[in-house]
Design an enzyme around this catalytic site. Structure first.
Site, PDB file in Angstrom:
ATOM      1  N   ASP A  46      43.274  41.203  47.669  1.00  0.00           N
ATOM      2  CA  ASP A  46      42.530  41.233  46.407  1.00  0.00           C
ATOM      3  C   ASP A  46      41.066  40.892  46.659  1.00  0.00           C
ATOM      4  O   ASP A  46      40.735  39.767  47.022  1.00  0.00           O
ATOM      5  CB  ASP A  46      43.140  40.219  45.423  1.00  0.00           C
ATOM      6  CG  ASP A  46      42.470  40.310  44.070  1.00  0.00           C
ATOM      7  OD1 ASP A  46      42.778  41.260  43.333  1.00  0.00           O
ATOM      8  OD2 ASP A  46      41.625  39.450  43.757  1.00  0.00           O
ATOM      9  N   TYR A  51      32.353  38.724  45.338  1.00  0.00           N
ATOM     10  CA  TYR A  51      32.756  37.704  46.307  1.00  0.00           C
ATOM     11  C   TYR A  51      31.842  37.729  47.537  1.00  0.00           C
ATOM     12  O   TYR A  51      31.837  36.788  48.340  1.00  0.00           O
ATOM     13  CB  TYR A  51      34.219  37.872  46.752  1.00  0.00           C
ATOM     14  CG  TYR A  51      35.254  37.786  45.643  1.00  0.00           C
ATOM     15  CD1 TYR A  51      34.923  37.292  44.379  1.00  0.00           C
ATOM     16  CD2 TYR A  51      36.568  38.189  45.856  1.00  0.00           C
ATOM     17  CE1 TYR A  51      35.868  37.230  43.370  1.00  0.00           C
ATOM     18  CE2 TYR A  51      37.518  38.121  44.847  1.00  0.00           C
ATOM     19  CZ  TYR A  51      37.165  37.652  43.607  1.00  0.00           C
ATOM     20  OH  TYR A  51      38.114  37.589  42.616  1.00  0.00           O
ATOM     21  N   LYS A  76      36.908  44.932  42.452  1.00  0.00           N
ATOM     22  CA  LYS A  76      36.518  44.761  41.046  1.00  0.00           C
ATOM     23  C   LYS A  76      35.049  45.093  40.858  1.00  0.00           C
ATOM     24  O   LYS A  76      34.213  44.757  41.713  1.00  0.00           O
ATOM     25  CB  LYS A  76      36.781  43.317  40.582  1.00  0.00           C
ATOM     26  CG  LYS A  76      38.155  42.813  40.962  1.00  0.00           C
ATOM     27  CD  LYS A  76      38.458  41.428  40.426  1.00  0.00           C
ATOM     28  CE  LYS A  76      39.702  40.873  41.093  1.00  0.00           C
ATOM     29  NZ  LYS A  76      39.468  40.310  42.438  1.00  0.00           N
ATOM     30  N   HIS A 109      35.796  43.568  36.245  1.00  0.00           N
ATOM     31  CA  HIS A 109      35.967  42.155  36.585  1.00  0.00           C
ATOM     32  C   HIS A 109      36.022  41.246  35.346  1.00  0.00           C
ATOM     33  O   HIS A 109      36.849  40.350  35.267  1.00  0.00           O
ATOM     34  CB  HIS A 109      34.847  41.713  37.533  1.00  0.00           C
ATOM     35  CG  HIS A 109      35.235  40.580  38.423  1.00  0.00           C
ATOM     36  ND1 HIS A 109      34.773  40.441  39.709  1.00  0.00           N
ATOM     37  CD2 HIS A 109      36.055  39.520  38.221  1.00  0.00           C
ATOM     38  CE1 HIS A 109      35.293  39.350  40.249  1.00  0.00           C
ATOM     39  NE2 HIS A 109      36.073  38.779  39.363  1.00  0.00           N
TER      40      HIS A 109
END
Ligand code: A2P
Length: 281
Positions: A46, A51, A76, A109
């Site tokens: 994931d 990130y 996302k 997201h």
């Protein structure tokens, strides 16, 4: 024994545990963590553009020589990239960072909310049209959302052609988001659990420690298994080899109905504190 995969509304199968990468530092830490996860049997990773570590995840996937067709990779769309054109461009960037030809799952997201956007409903629908387009082209095998509450889903479903197949929400003991989960169940939307360990906050809880002790497992394993038995797809994150291994080793015990009920009844005792309607990021 629980199933190792879950079927989405379009028939595509998603592995029932995913490896989380939020807060995993970019570079060697992320590369090593993902390689370790693949070695330990995770096939579902994931990710998310925000990130900041997708290039490292891509490097790990490439260097591990994993069979792409057996992997399930999620990413996302970040909040700054909403809207049709920006979504397409952000998708291409993510795909290139991950060194992939297609994604198994792409998620919005966070919903655009009223607090920031008077036209939030139109903005979410416009973003979603890009998702539908990429899905129809076969560049994404399944499409969904993250952090959408019931009212965000209701609006999007009214506006869209293809319904979201997944909603990835914060979910852990003390925070079960019943209203959203109930809506998802009725609309054939599979729920993924982010922060299944409450980003670590579950681990010192005395009740959970006591229950975990009965089964001879760690609190982390208990939380992962608890998500599975609640029909949620947990996405535990760790950068520590021993923990990465432990978090997928959850198929050798079963939580009793009584213990499930006791954990389900726990009051809120910590979590991220994020509310999608209040988010200003
Ligand atoms: P670390 O990555 O340093 O190993 P969540 O998945 O809910 O976001 O929780 C992630 C947090 O929980 C991280 O701080 C991670 O630490 C920690 N963690 C993950 N797995 C375990 C485990 N099996 N035992 C203890 N801590 C864990």
């Amino acid at each position: 024994m629980l199933n190792k995969t879950v079927k989405l509304a379009n028939g595509y199968e998603i592995p029932s545990i995913g490896f989380g990468t939020w807060q995993t530092p970019d570079g060697i830490t992320a590369v090593s963590a993902v390689k370790e996860a693949l070695k330990d049997g995770y096939i579902h990773i994931d990710c998310a553009a925000i990130y900041g570590n997708e290039k490292s995840v891509g490097k790990a996937l490439k260097e591990s020589d994993a069979d792409r067709s057996k992997l399930f990779i999620t990413s996302k769309l970040w909040n700054a990239e909403r809207g049709y054109d920006k979504t397409i461009a952000a998708f291409e960037k993510t795909l290139s960072d991950l060194q992939l030809e297609y994604l198994d799952l792409y998620l919005i997201h966070w919903p655009a909310n009223k607090k920031q956007f008077p036209n939030c409903r139109e903005l979410n629908a416009d973003t979603w049209r890009a998702f539908e387009c990429l899905y129809k082209q076969g560049r994404i095998k399944a499409i969904g959302v993250s952090n959408f509450k019931k009212h965000h889903l209701e609006a999007l479903i009214e506006d869209c052609e293809i319904k979201p197949m997944i909603d990835q929400i914060e979910f852990h003991p003390g925070f079960m988001q019943e209203e959203t989960v109930d809506f998802c169940r009725k609309n054939d939307i599979v729920v993924e659990a982010w922060g299944p360990l409450g980003t670590g906050k579950m681990l010192q809880n005395e009740t959970l420690k006591e229950v975990a002790g009965k089964y001879g497992v760690s609190v982390a394993q208990l939380c992962v298994r608890w998500c599975l038995q609640n029909d949620k797809i947990p996405l535990p994150k760790s950068v520590t080899p021993e923990r990465i291994k432990q978090n997928i080793d959850v198929f050798g015990f079963e939580i009793t109905d009584d213990d499930m009920a006791a954990i389900n009844a726990m009051e809120y005792f910590g979590g991220s504190g994020f509310d999608p309607d209040e988010a200003d990021f």
